[in-house]
Design a protein around this motif. Sequence first.
Motif, mmCIF file in Angstrom:
data_model
loop_
_atom_site.group_PDB
_atom_site.id
_atom_site.type_symbol
_atom_site.label_atom_id
_atom_site.label_comp_id
_atom_site.label_asym_id
_atom_site.label_seq_id
_atom_site.Cartn_x
_atom_site.Cartn_y
_atom_site.Cartn_z
ATOM 1 N N ASP A 109 -53.654 -60.603 -16.486
ATOM 2 C CA ASP A 109 -54.816 -59.757 -16.712
ATOM 3 C C ASP A 109 -54.382 -58.298 -16.823
ATOM 4 O O ASP A 109 -53.178 -57.999 -16.880
ATOM 5 C CB ASP A 109 -55.855 -59.953 -15.602
ATOM 6 C CG ASP A 109 -55.321 -59.600 -14.216
ATOM 7 O OD1 ASP A 109 -54.304 -58.870 -14.117
ATOM 8 O OD2 ASP A 109 -55.923 -60.045 -13.222
ATOM 9 N N THR A 115 -53.347 -64.985 -14.573
ATOM 10 C CA THR A 115 -54.738 -65.376 -14.770
ATOM 11 C C THR A 115 -54.766 -66.626 -15.630
ATOM 12 O O THR A 115 -53.721 -67.156 -16.016
ATOM 13 C CB THR A 115 -55.545 -64.227 -15.413
ATOM 14 O OG1 THR A 115 -56.939 -64.547 -15.383
ATOM 15 C CG2 THR A 115 -55.118 -63.977 -16.855
ATOM 16 N N PRO A 186 -57.336 -61.913 -21.762
ATOM 17 C CA PRO A 186 -56.017 -61.950 -21.121
ATOM 18 C C PRO A 186 -54.907 -61.737 -22.136
ATOM 19 O O PRO A 186 -55.146 -61.674 -23.349
ATOM 20 C CB PRO A 186 -55.962 -63.365 -20.535
ATOM 21 C CG PRO A 186 -56.792 -64.170 -21.484
ATOM 22 C CD PRO A 186 -57.911 -63.251 -21.930
#
Length: 250
Positions: A109, A115, A186
């Motif tokens: 992230d 993430t 992301p």
Amino acid sequence: MPMNSQLLLSAALWASMLASAIAVPPRLWTSKDGTATLTATYFKSDAEKVTLILPNGRTRVIPLAMISEADARWIAENASSSTPPDNSATESVPATAKIPAALAGKLIDDRGKPTALDTKAGVPKYYLFYYSASWCGPCHAFTPELVRFARKMKARNASLAIILSPSDRTQEDEVAYMKELRMPWPALALDQKSAPDIPRSEWGYIPAMVLVDADGKRLLQVNDTFSKEAFLAQTEKIVRDGGTPATAQN
């Protein structure tokens, strides 16, 4: 149905909708240029406009292009879109499909923390890989347009994931770039962008984009004859209709 009954039914429906809106507290809305503000309650939105309820009970419809980025972000994060979900969102995609499987454990992230894909609405059917870098001037110019596109697609509950594929020199530069441009997606960790099954751009420039489905089929790519603007327009149509372009680029 008698006219009075129709009016009573319409009033009842409106009262019901108004009651739902009142459950959301009023907030201060700001124009895109920051020169005007409005206190109102969110009622509904679609891809082009937001409908607000004023303190006097009247409604006001405002184009999304005229509200601040903070307000657009609030809608994307907190409000349910009045636009029906895209057809693609109704189709189940397994997490073991080629692209979601390839991305597992490779995403970070805007804090540089590991993430994962947002799968609250299911595993995405389509994946837009964005090839960009902090040192690239044209990338800085284009990224805000892609951010707006991402928020619009999120408001539609589109089955689309956008992934940054970085060309930065360090992961610190990559993370700073994500934070500076407020990217709501992301990124591949810098050392993972060439991992197996991760799509590459076949164009020699950035910014560039490639759209694939969950199985890795290449549907669109920016190149010398297919502009970024045409790419986004075609991507929106593909995701909305749940299909593939007539001239898919494999």
